[in-house]
Scaffold this motif. Sequence first.
Motif, PDB file in Angstrom:
ATOM      1  N   ALA A  61      48.538  31.156  35.096  1.00 19.43           N
ATOM      2  CA  ALA A  61      47.471  30.158  35.083  1.00 19.43           C
ATOM      3  C   ALA A  61      47.347  29.570  33.681  1.00 19.43           C
ATOM      4  O   ALA A  61      47.508  30.268  32.686  1.00 19.43           O
ATOM      5  CB  ALA A  61      46.154  30.789  35.503  1.00 19.43           C
ATOM      6  N   GLY A  62      47.070  28.269  33.611  1.00 20.48           N
ATOM      7  CA  GLY A  62      46.917  27.593  32.326  1.00 20.48           C
ATOM      8  C   GLY A  62      45.548  27.848  31.712  1.00 20.48           C
ATOM      9  O   GLY A  62      44.598  28.230  32.402  1.00 20.48           O
ATOM     10  N   LYS A  63      45.446  27.615  30.423  1.00 19.20           N
ATOM     11  CA  LYS A  63      44.168  27.898  29.757  1.00 19.20           C
ATOM     12  C   LYS A  63      43.079  26.903  30.134  1.00 19.20           C
ATOM     13  O   LYS A  63      41.904  27.165  29.934  1.00 19.20           O
ATOM     14  CB  LYS A  63      44.345  27.948  28.239  1.00 19.20           C
ATOM     15  N   HIS A  64      43.448  25.755  30.717  1.00 16.55           N
ATOM     16  CA  HIS A  64      42.442  24.776  31.147  1.00 16.55           C
ATOM     17  C   HIS A  64      42.105  24.893  32.629  1.00 16.55           C
ATOM     18  O   HIS A  64      41.270  24.145  33.133  1.00 16.55           O
ATOM     19  CB  HIS A  64      42.911  23.359  30.824  1.00 16.55           C
ATOM     20  N   ASP A  65      42.749  25.821  33.334  1.00 17.60           N
ATOM     21  CA  ASP A  65      42.405  26.045  34.736  1.00 17.60           C
ATOM     22  C   ASP A  65      41.024  26.669  34.838  1.00 17.60           C
ATOM     23  O   ASP A  65      40.622  27.469  33.998  1.00 17.60           O
ATOM     24  CB  ASP A  65      43.435  26.962  35.396  1.00 17.60           C
ATOM     25  N   VAL A  66      40.291  26.286  35.875  1.00 15.39           N
ATOM     26  CA  VAL A  66      38.927  26.780  36.082  1.00 15.39           C
ATOM     27  C   VAL A  66      38.951  27.798  37.220  1.00 15.39           C
ATOM     28  O   VAL A  66      39.340  27.481  38.339  1.00 15.39           O
ATOM     29  CB  VAL A  66      37.967  25.621  36.426  1.00 15.39           C
ATOM     30  N   LEU A  67      38.528  29.026  36.915  1.00 18.49           N
ATOM     31  CA  LEU A  67      38.530  30.100  37.903  1.00 18.49           C
ATOM     32  C   LEU A  67      37.215  30.067  38.678  1.00 18.49           C
ATOM     33  O   LEU A  67      36.141  30.184  38.109  1.00 18.49           O
ATOM     34  CB  LEU A  67      38.708  31.454  37.210  1.00 18.49           C
ATOM     35  N   GLY A  90      41.174  23.664  39.594  1.00 17.14           N
ATOM     36  CA  GLY A  90      40.247  24.661  40.114  1.00 17.14           C
ATOM     37  C   GLY A  90      41.035  25.681  40.913  1.00 17.14           C
ATOM     38  O   GLY A  90      41.844  25.320  41.767  1.00 17.14           O
ATOM     39  N   LEU A  91      40.832  26.970  40.641  1.00 16.42           N
ATOM     40  CA  LEU A  91      41.578  28.038  41.307  1.00 16.42           C
ATOM     41  C   LEU A  91      40.630  28.988  42.017  1.00 16.42           C
ATOM     42  O   LEU A  91      39.597  29.367  41.474  1.00 16.42           O
ATOM     43  CB  LEU A  91      42.412  28.828  40.282  1.00 16.42           C
ATOM     44  N   ALA A  92      40.987  29.378  43.235  1.00 19.45           N
ATOM     45  CA  ALA A  92      40.218  30.347  44.017  1.00 19.45           C
ATOM     46  C   ALA A  92      41.087  31.579  44.229  1.00 19.45           C
ATOM     47  O   ALA A  92      42.304  31.464  44.409  1.00 19.45           O
ATOM     48  CB  ALA A  92      39.816  29.757  45.361  1.00 19.45           C
ATOM     49  N   ARG A  93      40.479  32.743  44.224  1.00 24.95           N
ATOM     50  CA  ARG A  93      41.225  33.990  44.440  1.00 24.95           C
ATOM     51  C   ARG A  93      41.731  34.060  45.871  1.00 24.95           C
ATOM     52  O   ARG A  93      40.983  33.850  46.826  1.00 24.95           O
ATOM     53  CB  ARG A  93      40.337  35.197  44.173  1.00 24.95           C
ATOM     54  N   VAL A  95      48.243  41.944  38.278  1.00 20.99           N
ATOM     55  CA  VAL A  95      47.968  40.511  38.166  1.00 20.99           C
ATOM     56  C   VAL A  95      47.005  40.123  39.283  1.00 20.99           C
ATOM     57  O   VAL A  95      47.064  40.679  40.380  1.00 20.99           O
ATOM     58  CB  VAL A  95      49.277  39.692  38.257  1.00 20.99           C
ATOM     59  N   LEU A  96      46.069  39.235  38.988  1.00 18.82           N
ATOM     60  CA  LEU A  96      45.208  38.664  40.020  1.00 18.82           C
ATOM     61  C   LEU A  96      45.797  37.332  40.434  1.00 18.82           C
ATOM     62  O   LEU A  96      46.186  36.531  39.579  1.00 18.82           O
ATOM     63  CB  LEU A  96      43.781  38.481  39.489  1.00 18.82           C
ATOM     64  N   LEU A  97      45.878  37.081  41.728  1.00 21.49           N
ATOM     65  CA  LEU A  97      46.540  35.885  42.242  1.00 21.49           C
ATOM     66  C   LEU A  97      45.522  34.863  42.723  1.00 21.49           C
ATOM     67  O   LEU A  97      44.562  35.198  43.410  1.00 21.49           O
ATOM     68  CB  LEU A  97      47.504  36.276  43.361  1.00 21.49           C
ATOM     69  N   TRP A  98      45.775  33.615  42.340  1.00 22.11           N
ATOM     70  CA  TRP A  98      44.870  32.498  42.600  1.00 22.11           C
ATOM     71  C   TRP A  98      45.629  31.377  43.286  1.00 22.11           C
ATOM     72  O   TRP A  98      46.835  31.240  43.131  1.00 22.11           O
ATOM     73  CB  TRP A  98      44.290  31.983  41.282  1.00 22.11           C
ATOM     74  N   VAL A  99      44.903  30.554  44.031  1.00 21.58           N
ATOM     75  CA  VAL A  99      45.477  29.397  44.699  1.00 21.58           C
ATOM     76  C   VAL A  99      44.633  28.174  44.341  1.00 21.58           C
ATOM     77  O   VAL A  99      43.427  28.281  44.150  1.00 21.58           O
ATOM     78  CB  VAL A  99      45.534  29.623  46.238  1.00 21.58           C
ATOM     79  N   ARG A 100      45.294  27.034  44.234  1.00 23.03           N
ATOM     80  CA  ARG A 100      44.559  25.816  43.890  1.00 23.03           C
ATOM     81  C   ARG A 100      43.579  25.450  44.995  1.00 23.03           C
ATOM     82  O   ARG A 100      43.902  25.500  46.177  1.00 23.03           O
ATOM     83  CB  ARG A 100      45.541  24.661  43.658  1.00 23.03           C
ATOM     84  N   VAL A 101      42.381  25.076  44.600  1.00 27.08           N
ATOM     85  CA  VAL A 101      41.320  24.753  45.554  1.00 27.08           C
ATOM     86  C   VAL A 101      41.691  23.532  46.389  1.00 27.08           C
ATOM     87  O   VAL A 101      41.433  23.504  47.598  1.00 27.08           O
ATOM     88  CB  VAL A 101      39.978  24.533  44.812  1.00 27.08           C
ATOM     89  N   ASP A 102      42.322  22.541  45.788  1.00 27.04           N
ATOM     90  CA  ASP A 102      42.671  21.339  46.552  1.00 27.04           C
ATOM     91  C   ASP A 102      43.711  21.645  47.627  1.00 27.04           C
ATOM     92  O   ASP A 102      43.718  21.027  48.680  1.00 27.04           O
ATOM     93  CB  ASP A 102      43.124  20.201  45.621  1.00 27.04           C
ATOM     94  N   TRP A 103      44.581  22.616  47.399  1.00 30.04           N
ATOM     95  CA  TRP A 103      45.529  23.022  48.432  1.00 30.04           C
ATOM     96  C   TRP A 103      44.819  23.750  49.561  1.00 30.04           C
ATOM     97  O   TRP A 103      45.194  23.615  50.726  1.00 30.04           O
ATOM     98  CB  TRP A 103      46.620  23.906  47.845  1.00 30.04           C
TER      99      TRP A 103
END
Length: 193
Positions: A78-84, A7-10, A147-155
Motif C-alpha cells: 500500500a502507498g503512503k497516500h492510501d487511506v485505510l 481508499g482501501l477496505a480490509r 501482512v494485512l490485505l486490503w482492496v480498493r473501495v472503488d473496486w
Amino acid sequence: MARGGQGLARVAVVLRAGAAPLWWLGVLAAGIGLSVPGLTGRRIGVLAGTALFLVAAAVVAYARRGRYRARAGAAARAGKHDVLQDRAVTTRNWRRGHRWWLLLAFLAAVGSAFAVPAAGGMLLAGTGAGLWLKAAWFGRLERADEVLLWVRVDWLVAGGRPAGKAVKGYRGTGIAAGDAAPGGARRRTPALV
C-alpha cells in the motif's frame, strides 16, 4: 484522496460484514419457521435444515479460496497516500449496499417455512457461518504472511465482492495497520501508530 491515494477496505472485514446479519436473520427465520407445521412437518424440516446449514457453511467457507490465495500472494504494498478505511465504515457500507438482498433472503426463508419448516432459515444461517469461517481462514493466511490485505473501495463498489472480477489485486500493510485484527475482528489492543 490526496496525491493519487486510494481508499482501501480490509478484505477480511468485507467477508465478516455479511456473517452476522445472515446468521441472525437465519436464526430468526428458522424460529418463525418452527411455528408453522408446513407441508413436510417440523421434524423433516429441521433435518433438512441441518443438512442445508452444513452444506451452505462448507460451500461458502471453501468457495474461491484459490482466488483469494493467489491475490494475497501477489499483493502490492500500500502507498503512503492510501487511506485505510475503518472497520465500522467498511461493515456499514457493505450492509447498506446489501440491505435489500438481506431482506429478500429473510422473506424467502420465512416463506419457505410453509413448505419445509425452519429449513430456509437454517440455510441462511449456514451462509453466515460460512462467511465467518472464510474470514477466520483469511485471518490465518494474513497471520502466516504477517501482512494485512486490503482492496480498493472503488473496486468493491463496482463488483461487490473482494474476489470478484472487478478486483484486480490486493494491497498489503504491516500487521499493526488499521483498527481490525487479522481475520477482520475488532482489535483487542490498540494498534501501534
